[in-house]
Motif scaffolding. Structure first.
Motif, mmCIF file in Angstrom:
data_model
loop_
_atom_site.group_PDB
_atom_site.id
_atom_site.type_symbol
_atom_site.label_atom_id
_atom_site.label_comp_id
_atom_site.label_asym_id
_atom_site.label_seq_id
_atom_site.Cartn_x
_atom_site.Cartn_y
_atom_site.Cartn_z
ATOM 1 N N ASN A 85 54.028 -24.652 -16.053
ATOM 2 C CA ASN A 85 53.487 -25.555 -14.565
ATOM 3 C C ASN A 85 54.512 -26.723 -14.292
ATOM 4 O OD1 ASN A 85 52.532 -28.191 -13.603
ATOM 5 N ND2 ASN A 85 51.060 -27.255 -13.756
ATOM 6 N N GLN A 86 55.037 -26.432 -13.136
ATOM 7 C CA GLN A 86 56.267 -27.502 -12.912
ATOM 8 C C GLN A 86 55.846 -29.216 -13.325
ATOM 9 O OE1 GLN A 86 56.514 -27.408 -9.040
ATOM 10 N NE2 GLN A 86 56.290 -25.094 -8.309
ATOM 11 N N SER A 148 51.958 -35.721 -4.678
ATOM 12 C CA SER A 148 51.147 -34.736 -3.737
ATOM 13 C C SER A 148 51.041 -35.234 -2.315
ATOM 14 C CB SER A 148 49.324 -34.164 -4.647
ATOM 15 O OG SER A 148 48.930 -32.948 -2.811
ATOM 16 N N MET A 243 51.584 -18.372 -8.933
ATOM 17 C CA MET A 243 52.088 -19.457 -8.246
ATOM 18 C C MET A 243 51.412 -20.508 -8.064
ATOM 19 S SD MET A 243 53.284 -17.793 -4.471
ATOM 20 C CE MET A 243 54.083 -18.855 -3.891
ATOM 21 N N ALA A 244 49.744 -20.401 -8.310
ATOM 22 C CA ALA A 244 49.097 -20.696 -9.243
ATOM 23 C C ALA A 244 48.675 -21.448 -10.188
ATOM 24 C CB ALA A 244 47.539 -20.158 -9.317
ATOM 25 N N GLU A 247 51.284 -24.314 -9.980
ATOM 26 C CA GLU A 247 51.744 -25.336 -9.246
ATOM 27 C C GLU A 247 50.185 -26.771 -9.423
ATOM 28 O OE1 GLU A 247 52.130 -27.657 -6.439
ATOM 29 O OE2 GLU A 247 52.821 -24.992 -5.400
ATOM 30 N N ASP A 249 50.151 -29.169 -7.293
ATOM 31 C CA ASP A 249 49.239 -29.567 -5.895
ATOM 32 C C ASP A 249 47.681 -28.558 -6.008
ATOM 33 O OD1 ASP A 249 49.605 -30.647 -3.041
ATOM 34 O OD2 ASP A 249 48.520 -29.199 -3.854
ATOM 35 N N MET A 252 47.396 -26.723 -3.084
ATOM 36 C CA MET A 252 47.956 -26.052 -2.663
ATOM 37 C C MET A 252 47.869 -24.435 -4.211
ATOM 38 S SD MET A 252 49.985 -25.230 -0.078
ATOM 39 C CE MET A 252 50.647 -24.227 -0.804
ATOM 40 N N ARG A 253 47.232 -25.003 -5.668
ATOM 41 C CA ARG A 253 47.050 -24.273 -6.657
ATOM 42 C C ARG A 253 45.536 -23.490 -6.171
ATOM 43 N NH1 ARG A 253 47.876 -24.860 -11.478
ATOM 44 N NH2 ARG A 253 46.320 -24.127 -13.427
ATOM 45 N N TYR A 256 46.323 -20.950 -3.673
ATOM 46 C CA TYR A 256 46.776 -19.053 -4.505
ATOM 47 C C TYR A 256 45.940 -18.185 -5.603
ATOM 48 C CZ TYR A 256 51.273 -22.092 -3.341
ATOM 49 O OH TYR A 256 52.625 -21.821 -3.046
#
Length: 351
Positions: A85-86, A148, A243-244, A247, A249, A252-253, A256
């Motif tokens: 996770n970012q 976010s 990507m999910a 992510e 946010d 966006m999660r 995805y």
């Protein structure tokens, strides 16, 4: 500094966020905690000079296109490495597999001296674009929500600048941070961390290498039997899956996870019936049972992607993730863990 211990992904969070009272650039006229929560992003231009300088101000945001020094800073955790996770970093455990008394043992060598420190610097003599945005949020807003809302709120402004003046204007990100600002646009940076975990806190897991070889050979051989079209769908769905997973946010999660579902099951159609049919096949019930689960997800997706709202609940994200995981499991592995099947069935509303 406060230490937080919460469960998540088999790792406890050692440090979640430093309190907002830890800030930089504050002075007597701009004490910490007295400003408005805000988001700041700065780009260096690519050998592009604007003169005279451009400063545009509105009540809730300010754009500066100028030349000068840029102050930035943050929190340093010297030994931490990025997690999936970012917004999560992990202090790694070091260890070796040792041969002891005719058997193999894993010897852990944890370093429990966790070090955290703040940093700041002036990046000198830059041509830059600075955007400060003040969202309409309470002072108790979380770090994640500030990022976010900030990113989503300035996205169109950045696109406008990029399309009008080309990619050399917003060429290189210099800093992205959250903090607080004032009527004179003075900036107080909040020194905060990503979520920090120590690997030594996780439960230990051992995998038999010989069994892994057999499993992977079978699964990879099975993958070779996929038709070209199915393999393309699985590859695309797998990209959305990763990507999910990374992510932070929420909007966006959710998006995805929804795209993972659509790539796998909604082939050449926008009808959700194939998703309902597939879930019914996997769980052994009727397609109609899934109308009240899958239908609302498509409604949330439409509202978000058409820009009518940015509100998405944790339950909607969880539902989309569980459905995406069981569909990807079934297509890629041809097997579904019992606990995942239980989670999927638990999504069905009680009769």
């Amino acid at each position: 500094m406060k230490v937080f211990l919460t469960a998540g992904n088999n790792l406890r969070i050692l440090l979640k966020n430093m309190a907002p009272t830890h800030g930089k650039n504050a002075d007597d006229d701009h004490p910490i905690g007295s400003g408005k929560p805000a988001y700041r992003i700065v780009y260096k231009t690519l050998r592009t000079v604007t003169h005279p300088y451009v400063v545009l101000e509105w009540p809730n945001f300010r754009v500066s296109i100028a030349n000068g020094d840029i102050n930035r800073g943050g929190l340093t955790v010297p030994d931490a490495i990025p997690a999936r996770n970012q917004r999560h970093r992990v202090i790694p455990e070091h260890g070796r597999i040792m041969r002891i008394d005719n058997s193999n043992s894993y010897m852990s060598c944890p370093d429990l001296r966790y070090t955290f420190s703040g940093w700041k610097e002036n990046v000198r003599a830059l041509c830059y674009v600075e955007i400060i945005y003040v969202p309409e949020l309470s002072k108790n807003v979380s770090i994640e929500e500030l990022y976010s809302v900030g990113r989503s709120s300035v996205a169109d402004l950045k696109a406008l600048l990029d399309l009008k003046y080309g990619p050399r204007l917003l060429a290189m990100p210099i800093t992205e941070e959250v903090g607080e600002t004032f009527d004179d646009w003075h900036w107080n940076r909040h020194i905060h961390s990503s979520k920090i975990s120590a690997e030594t806190q996780a439960t230990f897991k051992s995998i038999n290498g010989n069994e892994m070889i057999k499993d992977l050979q079978r699964l990879l051989n099975r993958r070779m039997d996929f038709g070209e079209r199915m393999l393309r769908r699985i590859k695309l769905a797998s990209q959305w899956y990763w990507m999910a997973d990374a992510e932070p946010d929420q909007v966006m999660r959710f998006t995805y996870w929804r795209l993972t579902i659509e790539a796998l099951e909604m082939v050449d159609t926008t009808n959700i019936a194939p998703v309902r049919d597939r879930l019914a096949e996997l769980c052994g019930n009727s397609s109609n049972d899934w109308v009240r689960v899958v239908g609302p997800l498509y409604g949330v997706r439409s509202v978000l992607l058409h820009g009518n709202s940015r509100d998405v609940t944790e339950q909607s994200i969880k539902t989309a993730e569980i459905i995406a995981r069981i569909l990807l499991h079934s297509r890629l592995l041809d097997e579904i863990p019992a606990d995942l099947t239980d989670k999927v069935r638990a999504l069905l509303p009680s009769r």
